[in-house]
Design a protein around this motif. Structure first.
Motif, PDB file in Angstrom:
ATOM      1  N   GLU A   1       0.802  -1.225   0.000  1.00 24.52           N
ATOM      2  CA  GLU A   1       0.000   0.000   0.000  1.00 24.52           C
ATOM      3  C   GLU A   1       0.840   1.283   0.000  1.00 24.52           C
ATOM      4  O   GLU A   1       0.497   2.239  -0.706  1.00 24.52           O
ATOM      5  CB  GLU A   1      -0.978  -0.003   1.177  1.00 24.52           C
ATOM      6  CG  GLU A   1      -2.006   1.109   1.100  1.00 24.52           C
ATOM      7  CD  GLU A   1      -3.069   0.986   2.176  1.00 24.52           C
ATOM      8  OE1 GLU A   1      -3.978   1.818   2.195  1.00 24.52           O
ATOM      9  OE2 GLU A   1      -2.970   0.057   3.014  1.00 24.52           O
TER      10      GLU A   1
ATOM     11  N   SER B   1      -3.560   3.539  -1.599  1.00 26.98           N
ATOM     12  CA  SER B   1      -4.721   2.748  -1.175  1.00 26.98           C
ATOM     13  C   SER B   1      -5.633   2.394  -2.341  1.00 26.98           C
ATOM     14  O   SER B   1      -6.162   1.284  -2.419  1.00 26.98           O
ATOM     15  CB  SER B   1      -5.513   3.518  -0.114  1.00 26.98           C
ATOM     16  OG  SER B   1      -4.713   3.766   1.017  1.00 26.98           O
ATOM     17  N   LYS B   2      -5.833   3.337  -3.246  1.00 26.96           N
ATOM     18  CA  LYS B   2      -6.760   3.105  -4.352  1.00 26.96           C
ATOM     19  C   LYS B   2      -6.289   1.978  -5.257  1.00 26.96           C
ATOM     20  O   LYS B   2      -7.052   1.067  -5.593  1.00 26.96           O
ATOM     21  CB  LYS B   2      -6.932   4.402  -5.157  1.00 26.96           C
ATOM     22  CG  LYS B   2      -7.938   4.293  -6.282  1.00 26.96           C
ATOM     23  CD  LYS B   2      -8.086   5.627  -7.006  1.00 26.96           C
ATOM     24  CE  LYS B   2      -9.084   5.507  -8.162  1.00 26.96           C
ATOM     25  NZ  LYS B   2      -9.237   6.811  -8.885  1.00 26.96           N
TER      26      LYS B   2
ATOM     27  N   LEU C   1      -6.405  -1.452  -3.394  1.00 27.40           N
ATOM     28  CA  LEU C   1      -7.759  -1.988  -3.289  1.00 27.40           C
ATOM     29  C   LEU C   1      -8.251  -2.502  -4.642  1.00 27.40           C
ATOM     30  O   LEU C   1      -8.882  -3.564  -4.730  1.00 27.40           O
ATOM     31  CB  LEU C   1      -8.704  -0.909  -2.759  1.00 27.40           C
ATOM     32  CG  LEU C   1     -10.164  -1.319  -2.569  1.00 27.40           C
ATOM     33  CD1 LEU C   1     -10.277  -2.457  -1.567  1.00 27.40           C
ATOM     34  CD2 LEU C   1     -10.999  -0.130  -2.118  1.00 27.40           C
TER      35      LEU C   1
END
Length: 300
Positions: free
Chosen positions: A64, A69-70, A73
């Motif tokens: 991460e 984060s995007k 994920l």
């Protein structure tokens, strides 16, 4: 995601009937098509829950900060969905081909985070292949071997424990499909390219023993030439990576190498800063958890 694993485990434990809707059950995937996603976050064993949650926490600590984060994920969800769809297709194919004439596999309840863990290990292999990993305090090996060792361990454990059906397809599909995404599809804004085809250490052959590399390179080169590079010259018998990089300028290859070095250096500096900040506090007995967390990251 670790909390999601815990919630899924408690849900199926308190309400066993939810397994038929949350686990991957090929015979019920239509209309319950959402189970190709939920199955990757549903553990039915306490041991697998602990291992899955620990693995996701440790691997997220590595990936991460580099991706954000995007992207992290998105990667997890894509791998999870692709593993579910591929496993579903495989079991239907076995039924149609007569391997499972009674349809027992069609109504098996499959689930687990092994596919996600396998995909994250492939990402670690891409980002820091030469970093040393210490397991159990005395077993040392390079991070680039993690995906292959995980596949072997899953096959052996699944065979002896009788859980091969719910483990091996998830791990194998998670490894292969995450490699395809990272190798050919992941956006690369720095080089305005997709994937990591410039990285020679991330060829598909590197998942196998070194003695098999020439054979795997020729096979992947032939497949890539036929499917992805139909205009390549016919006398090229190199690997898929070699075919791709042969058409790119040397400056872009150097940029890719520098980008990988910057990513690895930034991650090492971040981990070193965490340890340096945690050591004085740990010595005073104020924040032992930070030192233990940094040590745990190094161990993984």
């Amino acid at each position: 995601m670790a909390v999601l694993l815990l919630v899924g485990y408690l849900t199926q434990l308190l309400l066993p009937s939810t397994r038929r809707y949350l686990c991957l059950v090929p015979g019920r995937s239509i209309p319950c098509i959402w189970n190709v996603v939920t199955a990757g976050f549903l553990e039915t064993s306490l041991l697998k829950l602990l291992l899955g949650a620990f693995g996701i926490l440790m691997l997220a600590k590595v990936l991460e900060p580099v991706w954000g984060s995007k992207e992290f994920l998105k990667f997890v969800l894509l791998v999870d969905m692709a593993v579910g769809v591929s496993t579903l297709s495989l079991l239907y194919l076995l039924y149609v081909c007569g391997v499972d004439p009674k349809g027992k596999l069609l109504y098996a309840e499959l689930g687990g985070s092994e596919g996600i863990i396998a995909g994250c290990l492939v990402a670690v292999k891409q980002l820091m292949p030469e970093n040393e990993v210490t397991l159990l305090g005395f077993i040392r090996f390079r991070a680039k071997l993690l995906p292959s060792l995980f596949v072997v361990l899953a096959v052996v454990a699944g065979t002896f424990l009788g859980s091969a059906l719910s483990t091996v397809p998830f791990v194998c599909f998670g490894t292969c499909l995450s490699w395809i995404y990272l190798r050919f599809l992941q956006p690369n804004s720095e080089l305005n390219l997709r994937g990591d085809i410039l990285n020679d250490d991330f060829r598909f052959a590197t998942f196998f023993p070194e003695i098999m590399h020439p054979i795997i390179d020729k096979l992947t080169g032939a497949v890539g030439k036929y499917m992805c590079f139909p205009k390549a010259s016919t006398d090229t018998s190199e690997s898929l990576a070699s075919i791709a990089t042969a058409q790119l300028p040397e400056s872009e290859k150097s940029d890719a190498a520098r980008r990988r070095e910057r990513g690895a250096r930034a991650l090492e500096e971040r981990l070193g800063a965490k340890k340096a900040a945690a050591m004085p506090a740990s010595a005073d007995g104020k924040a032992p958890s930070e030192a233990e967390g940094a040590a745990g990251i190094d161990a993984v």
